[in-house]
Structure formats: structure tokens, C-alpha cells
Enzyme design. Sequence first.
Site, mmCIF file in Angstrom:
data_model
loop_
_atom_site.group_PDB
_atom_site.id
_atom_site.type_symbol
_atom_site.label_atom_id
_atom_site.label_comp_id
_atom_site.label_asym_id
_atom_site.label_seq_id
_atom_site.Cartn_x
_atom_site.Cartn_y
_atom_site.Cartn_z
ATOM 1 N N ASP A 463 0.863 -1.166 0.000
ATOM 2 C CA ASP A 463 0.000 0.000 0.000
ATOM 3 C C ASP A 463 0.912 1.233 0.000
ATOM 4 O O ASP A 463 2.092 1.129 0.318
ATOM 5 C CB ASP A 463 -0.893 -0.034 1.243
ATOM 6 C CG ASP A 463 -1.867 1.132 1.291
ATOM 7 O OD1 ASP A 463 -2.308 1.580 0.220
ATOM 8 O OD2 ASP A 463 -2.171 1.594 2.403
ATOM 9 N N LYS A 464 0.372 2.398 -0.359
ATOM 10 C CA LYS A 464 1.222 3.596 -0.408
ATOM 11 C C LYS A 464 1.120 4.430 0.865
ATOM 12 O O LYS A 464 2.036 4.446 1.674
ATOM 13 C CB LYS A 464 0.876 4.462 -1.629
ATOM 14 C CG LYS A 464 1.784 5.705 -1.768
ATOM 15 C CD LYS A 464 1.452 6.528 -2.978
ATOM 16 C CE LYS A 464 0.233 7.418 -2.759
ATOM 17 N NZ LYS A 464 0.494 8.522 -1.803
ATOM 18 N N GLY A 823 -3.683 -2.042 7.375
ATOM 19 C CA GLY A 823 -4.710 -2.801 8.070
ATOM 20 C C GLY A 823 -6.095 -2.217 7.994
ATOM 21 O O GLY A 823 -7.036 -2.810 8.502
ATOM 22 N N ALA A 824 -6.268 -1.056 7.363
ATOM 23 C CA ALA A 824 -7.593 -0.431 7.315
ATOM 24 C C ALA A 824 -8.373 -0.932 6.117
ATOM 25 O O ALA A 824 -9.217 -1.811 6.241
ATOM 26 C CB ALA A 824 -7.437 1.081 7.285
ATOM 27 N N ASN A 825 -8.082 -0.386 4.924
ATOM 28 C CA ASN A 825 -8.821 -0.837 3.738
ATOM 29 C C ASN A 825 -8.084 -1.958 3.010
ATOM 30 O O ASN A 825 -8.373 -2.252 1.867
ATOM 31 C CB ASN A 825 -9.068 0.335 2.773
ATOM 32 C CG ASN A 825 -7.768 0.965 2.297
ATOM 33 O OD1 ASN A 825 -6.696 0.630 2.782
ATOM 34 N ND2 ASN A 825 -7.856 1.878 1.359
#
Length: 1128
Positions: A463-464, A823-825
Site C-alpha cells: 500500500d502507499k 490494516g484499514a482498507n
Amino acid sequence: MIQEERKLLMDHHHSQTISDGSSSKYIITGMRNSIPKLIVTTILTVCSGGLLLLAMHWYPKINVILTKKKSNLGVATHVHIHSPETDLHGITRIKSSGGCRYFTYQHSKYIFECGEILLVNGLENLHYSDIHAMSGGVTDSVLEYKLERYGPNVIDVPVPSYIVLFFKEALQPFYIFQAFAVTLWMIEGYVQYATAILIISFGSIAITIFEQRKQKKKINKMAASSVEIEVLRNGENLVLPSCDLVPGDVMLIPRDGLLLCCDAVLVSGSAIVNECALTGESIPVSKASVPYISKFIYESGDVEKVSVSEDLVFNPERDKKYSLLSGTTVIQSKPTSGSHSVAIVMRTGFSTFKGSLIRAILCPKPTKFEFQADAQRFIMMLSFFAAFGFAYTFYISLKLGGSIAKTLRLGLDLITVVVPPALPAALTIGVVYAIQRLKTTKVFCIDPQRVNFCGNVQFICFDKTGTLTEDGLSILCVVPSASIFLAAIRKADLIKQDRLLHAMAACHEISKINGEYIGDPLDIEMFKFTGWSLEDCDELNPLASFVSAIVSSPIDDVENEDPAEIGIIRIFPFTSELQRMAVVTKSLQTEEMIVFCKGSPEMIHSLSRKETIPHNFYSELDSYTNEGYRVIAFGWKVLDSETSWHSIQTMRRSQFECNLNFCGFLIMENHLKEDTTSCISELYYSNTKVCMVTGDNIFTAISVSKKCGIVPIDNGLNDVIVVKKEGESVAFQLDSKEKSSVTLPVKYSQQDIVTAISGITDKPYVLAVTETAFNHVALFHPLVYELLLLKGKIFARMKPGKKQKLVEDLQKIGYTVSMCGDGANDCGALKAAHAGVSLSEAEASIAAPFTSANPSISCMIEILRQGRAALVTASVTFRFMAMYSLIQFITSLLHYSIGTNMTDSQFLYIDMFVISAIAATLGLSQPAAELAPTTPKAQLIDFKVFVLLSLHVLITFGFQFSVFTMVKTFPFYDASSAVIMGDLHTRKCLENTAVFVVSQFQYAIYGVVLCAGPPFRQPAYRNWILMLVFLVCVVMSVVFVFQPIPFLNNLMNLVSLQQLDVKVTFILLMALNFVLVYLVEELFNTNKVSRYLDGVKIFLNKAKPEFVILREGWENLHSDFNSKNFYK
């Protein structure tokens, strides 16, 4: 009713295919007990001494075959569950309650209803208006039905007693085999050794069940939650324990919040929720109430009802902004009126989001790893050696006149030699050490099986934002627009366009708790830039019934005027799927109702009126995104003066987010984390393929990828080609000033793709794609998608579901994939990956198998280092244990040939002090300081290892047989004791001493030679404990040769070698054995021999990973792919 239902079920014959609520399917087959089968099985169980029961316990499919018969589902007493995906089988009893027939499997409940088997999964497929219609609460008339259907609201994870865990563990095949071996050794008189093994086995079981119970307690604590909750039932407010909640209950949430024990949907008010316990995301999130929108739409006064689009049906995945999840904590609620926010309970127990995560921990999907399969295959191969040894033992024993009973025992004893009972335990040592070392770096693992996967990771998706870059964003400037772009502004007080300033001040989801702003860091940074203030409206504020919060301009911003005040009436939260958020506001000075919307520039462009969009919109956008800046666009519109507050609450989101007036850009800097570039560089060196999967703009992603090294700008690899959807076809556009592009024809081949790309660049390149093009290519252009999976580096504007699809499709072509996110989206992708790593401040999150409390991708380097070391440790331990069993097998056969065997003390010394010590310390070698350019093999047994083991067995046999025959030439050899007729038994003889001494050296030799060091582990000499063990083993072997201690000679039943030249000969032979084994091992590790054996393996049709086959296919068409940069 029940009879009709059963009749319907009978029409479905014996089987149905059902879903578990995710992508998995089960085949359900009706079963009943078969009396004839039960009688036969009982007889066979007695005849087999209970072994058949064990087989039925280990393999449920055998239980089904031997005791059950197929039955119509309508009258079945049991169901057989088969998962085609994992080939797992299970059987469970059908229960009845209140006229409802059901069964449970893996903590999910399935009911027989209307001729179908349905998963009980809470309230589903409800329109928004249906949810609001439930605001009256559950009545007594339906309460009993709901309790029967859904059961109590608990996630019950029982903690088994030690007795239950003991029998469950003791009945494992490994321990049953040990019990068989210990019983046999006791009968044979090997009391000391058998007792020692028994003590170790009980100790191992005790440690295992202690850890299992500790883990169960931890999961039980994680799952269990019980609070008092105020609900509305029968029109009355009641306070109930959370376990009594049922779907449909109306839950009243106080202003100071509470711990949630169910999944619910807000229907009134809003809330600030901490979801860290589930997702690992430490930033609280805002939740809004689900809008009230009628099921039916009337057009132009037409009374005909128009069908509703799917976006009005509640979807837990899409509508997370309205969802309150079990296990999360409401920090603060903001009632629309009264003292409570209102939520409708949707799911309870294991049906909740938390329940599904707990279920995934308790019942994980089996992960296919070649490693375990190879271990099982090799044990089967050793069984052939055992069969040969068994037959040889019979032949020798009968030839020497031994009894059948004694011969049978010796043959069975040889089986315990060839198939070492300790092998499965030894293979887990590396994993245990790796997990302990990871803990010291604040990396926590909840799934130990994943550690070995990390040793073979070939592809990492990052992820960025928050992963490669810092969480926080700093504002660079604001670019206002008034049909044309104006000069960039770096201070808020210089913004003359009120609409843009007001949008920045009002369009967010920030709340103020205890004087601190809570919300998305981007929103907080933007709001602070404006200099405005925020006041949440409580019940004392007269405007509280109309607005949820008020934002006010600084007093010194205006002269002789009151500060501007804007009330926030309704919030449409940001979602990754929509790529935007919006607020409906009211100016407290002018009474205007204004909608402000912010989101991705592409999305705001599509929602804005054409005449308000500058002609150079995209060139201005590109000028910032190409530099790696994050760009947020804003739009606004004034609502009709007749629009009422009530109508605002019931209008659909799409009615607000349309016909906007574009008003400008907010440009934000997102700095790389300090160690991102160095970590990517190390991964690049290690030949680990990496890519970026982000929800950000594609050109921002490309720029950040170049800065951090995901797209290397040296070594000639500096061209990025963007894959675009062009009508029904696909276009390739070069990311350069010229923006050269080419579109593929309707029909094309691999060669046409290569030719098209060659037409816009002659340099090495990588591919970038947005989600729109990704979906199009995946569905309609398999050849381009194939190339995208191999050469894709940047996947932009990707929604959570598409991130998961990318991970799964990379796995399908043979990559071992890791996903690293915040860990969110990223939860779906983290769960789907072979090694999901969540960067979270929490000690452990159930969002992923690995959680790093240090929010840096340096944890990936550590996880790969430890994974590779653990995989090599398992391979080394496996080969050592294999050689140990084969060395002892040869030793035993040589003893049997003269009617004797090793003594109890000799067996005890070998297994307890030599093998156990070496096996336990082999894994103490630390991982290499840097990642090597290759990964260790995931196979325990391949053609090279098989040839090596074969050669080592020949060498071992050669030296043992040499000394076995050589002792007969010694002048002090007693020929009268050469062969003893009758039953085989232990006795003192020169052959026993010679072979025993040689075997001791051989154990140490193979321990030293097979102890792999670089490139995946540090050199063996740095493992000082292992070196000490080797030294002790060699010293003891020398002591056995020279025999200076009479007590030890008697204990080990040794015969003196007497002459010094004989003793020196033994030492020289063992030195030669060491040199020969070392040279063979080194020869097979040379590139030339390895390539030759790989060629033989390919000739024998050993399957390659699919991505290698695909890559080779493209290599034949394009010279670019011949460089090593293709793999990266």
C-alpha cells in the site's frame, strides 16, 4: 409445514451445494447410520485392536464410508460436508429445535428452510427504508422465533480442559506411532530408552497442550465481550446483557459511547468509532446514519412504482460508513435528537465481522505448501526402506533359527528406526525460533504456518499512504479556480474564493473530543490550515436538532463583521469505492443550503458542470501528480431555496453529488518514510518482485514509485507505460512528456502486443494501471492481463476488493505473495496473501497473520530474513533426521546379520544426547544480515536432494561395511563370537563396537556438513551452542575409540580396540569419511552440477510455476524480457 418442507428437500435428492458466506462452496450430502455397516465396522474394529477407530478419527471420510449410507436430506440424521476447494471432509449431526432443523459447521449455522439449506447470517438484503422501518424494536411475538433462529449473541470459544486436550493431542498419528514404538521397546527390554522417550513424549504433549490452552484462552478473551445495553422492545426501554440481543433489536447508544458486541447499522445520529482491535487502524473513524429513502421512486407524478437500484440495498462491504462492528468501541455518539444515537442490530455471534475473523483463526483454510507434502512423500519413501529391512530381518532371523515372535518384534523395531518418530517435531524448530526472534523486533505472528511461506515470498504488494509514505500530510498550496486556474496560494488568509475556503473548512469528518480533533489526518491538516474552529453541537445548543457541528472563521479575519459560521447538516462519509465525500451545510448568516464535495480530481471532474472546469484541468493536475504530490479537488453547489431540512435527510446521495461547480485543488505533500527507499533497494537486490497498490492518483503513484525505487530510474529501467481502457480495446500510453500512445486492434496476439509496445519505447519498461483499466483488462483481455501480472508495478485507484483480486490472481499463476498495508482498507488483501503484514501500533491484530508494531516496511525485510532462515532450518533438519534414520538403519542391519543388536544404553546415547542435541540447536543459527538474491527452495525433496541422499547413503554404508568386515582381520578378533544362532540379542562383540563408533562420527559429520550457512543463514561457526554440541560429539566419539574410561566402556558395552594403530586407523577413516561427504556436498552445490540436475528435473517433467512458464513465453517475443529486470 414440516412435512411439506421435508418433501421439498427430498425433491433435491441427496446433495446440495451451499456457500459459507464467502467465496467457498460446500457439497452437503444427507446421511443416515447403516446398521449392516455398523456391525461390520464393529467387528473390524475389534479385530484391528482399535486401529480402525483411529483411522476413522484421522480421516472423517473413512468414517462416512464405513458407518453411513446416503439419504434424502429431508429425512437425513447427519450431513457429510465436502469442500472441493480444500478437499476437506466433515460430518455433523442434524439437530431440531422448535420445528427447525439445522446443523453447525465451523461455527456457522445452517438451517433447512423452504427446500433449501440456508446459512444463518443475520439480516440481509434489506433496503434502507426497511431498516428504518424496524425502529420500533422487536416485539414478544417474534422474539422467540429470532432466539431460535439466531441463537444467543455470543462468540463462544470454549477453553478445553487439559484432559480433553491431552487425548486430542495423544491421538495424533505422530504420538500413536511413538506409543507403538515405546511399547515395542519395552517388550524388547530397552527399558531405559523407552522410558526416556516416554518422558520426552509426555513432556512434549504437556508443552503443546499448555500452549494450545494458552492460545485458546487468548482467543476466548479476544472473542468474549459482555456489556449492559439499552434497547427498545415492545415500545419500552430495557437494559439487557449483550448476549440477549437478536437481529432487529433497536440499540440506544449513549453520548459517551460503549463497547459494541454486535454488528449494527446507525439509523439516527452519528458516532466516532475506534476500530483498532479489528483492523489495526489506530485512527478513529466517523460513522453516519443510514439515509431514509423510500423503496419506490415516483417519476413526474406517475403513480407507477419504479424498481430500485442496488445502491439502496444495505451492503455491509460497501456501506461500512453506516456500520458499527462488533469488537469496536464507540468513543462518542452524536444524537440527532434526545440523549442517544439509535442503531439496528444486524448480526450477532459468529455472524458478525468479528465473529468471521475469530472463525478464520479457529478454522483456517489449509495452505498448500510443497514443504509439508514433500515431508509426507519422503516418509512414505522411508517406509519402503522399512519394508525392505523388515523382510531382511525375517530372512536373517529365521536363517539363524530365531523364533517367529522375536523376529516379528525386531522387524517392527526396525520400522521405528527407519521412520524417526521425532521428525515432525524437529521440522517445527526453525519456526518456533523465528517467531521468538520476530517478537524481539515487535513483529507478532498469529499463524505459525505462515512463517515458512515467508521464506519463499517472490512478490510483495505495498500500500502507499501510511506504508511507503508517512501517515501525515503537509499542505503545499491551494490552487483556486474560477473557470480558469488562478495562482497557487500558500496561506489560507490569501484565499479570496470563499467557496473553496468554506469547502476546506466544512467538508470533512472531524470531531472534537476533549479538546482534540479526531479524524483522518488529511482532514485535520486541511482544517487546521484554514484557521477555522469547530464546535460539536450538544443538547444545550439550540441548533442541535438541525446541525451536528458548526465551523467558524477566525474573528480577526473580518473587519466590523461577525465571523462566518457554517452549520453541517448532513455528512456523506468518504469511501474508497466512491473516491469522494460530501457535506450538506447551511450558512448561518445567509441561510443558504450549500453542498461541498471533495475527492479525487477525476471523480470531481466527472461530477462538475463542464463550464466551471478549466480547459487545462488535466495538464495542471499532471504538473503536481508527476512530482508526487497528493491532489484533492473540490466542488460545490447551492441547493434550491425550497429544499427543507427534512427533505435533505431523505434525499439520495447522488442527488447532492451532481452538477457541482469546480472550485480548485488542494496540493499536499506525502513524504516517504526514512527507510522506504533503502528497504525497496534491498528487496530489489534480493530479486523480490514489488509493486504498489494504492487508492491514489496514478501519476502520483508513478512519481512516488520512482522516488522510492519500485520503478528504478537507473540501469536503463526508466519507462512507465500506462495501460488504459480505450472503448472495447486497450491502449498503451508512455508516461513521458510526449505521451506517446498506441491502441491494440480488436483482435490481437502476443506478438501484436509486443509490436505495439515497441512502437512507443525501445527501452525496458514497467506497466501502470488504474482500477477501471484493470477491471476491463481482467474481464476481456486475458493476454494483456497476463502481461500486466508479470510486468505491473503500479496499480492505482484500487478499491479494497480489487486489491484482494490482484493478490489472488498473482497466487493463481504461482507466485508466493505477501501484502503489506496499514490494516484499514487492506484487510481483504492481507487475509488473502500467503503472508499478510499489517503495520499497526497494536501488539497484534487479527487483520493479518503478521502485525508489526513498528509502522515501517523494514519489518518486511526482517520477516523475509527470518522466514528464509526458518525454511532453510527445516530443510537442514529434515536432511539431518533423514540421514540419522538411514545411518541407524544400516547399523541395525549389519548387527542383525550376525545375530545381535545395539544395546539399550547405545540407543539411549544416540537418540537422547546426540540426535536431540543437534536437532534442537541446528535452528539457533541466526538469519543472514542481508537478503540474498535468491530464495531457498520450498521443496524438501527434489531430484538434486534425492541424488545427494542416495550418494550419502552409499558412502555411509561403505564406511560402516568396511569397518564391519575389517575387524575380522584384526589379530585380537574372537572368531568364535562371529555369529550366534537363535534369537537376536545384545552382546559384546568387536563388530558392535566398530560400527557403533563409526556411526557416532557419522552423526557428527552430517550434522556439520548439512548445517547450511550463507546465503540465508549466518555461518555455522557463529552458532556457538551448535559448535559446542559438535565438539562434545566428536570428543565422545574419540573417547569411544581410545576407551580411557572403563566405567563408560561397560556402560556402552564396548570391546577394546587394543592396538594404537587400529585406533588411529579408525580416526583416519572417519576423517576420510568427512572429506568425502564434504566434497560431495560442495560438488552438488556448484552451479554447473545444479544446472545439470535442474535440466534432468525438467526432463522428468517436474512442473514449473506458471509465472515462469508465462514469462518464458513472453521472453521468446521480446528482447526486453531477457534482462533480469523482467523479474523485478
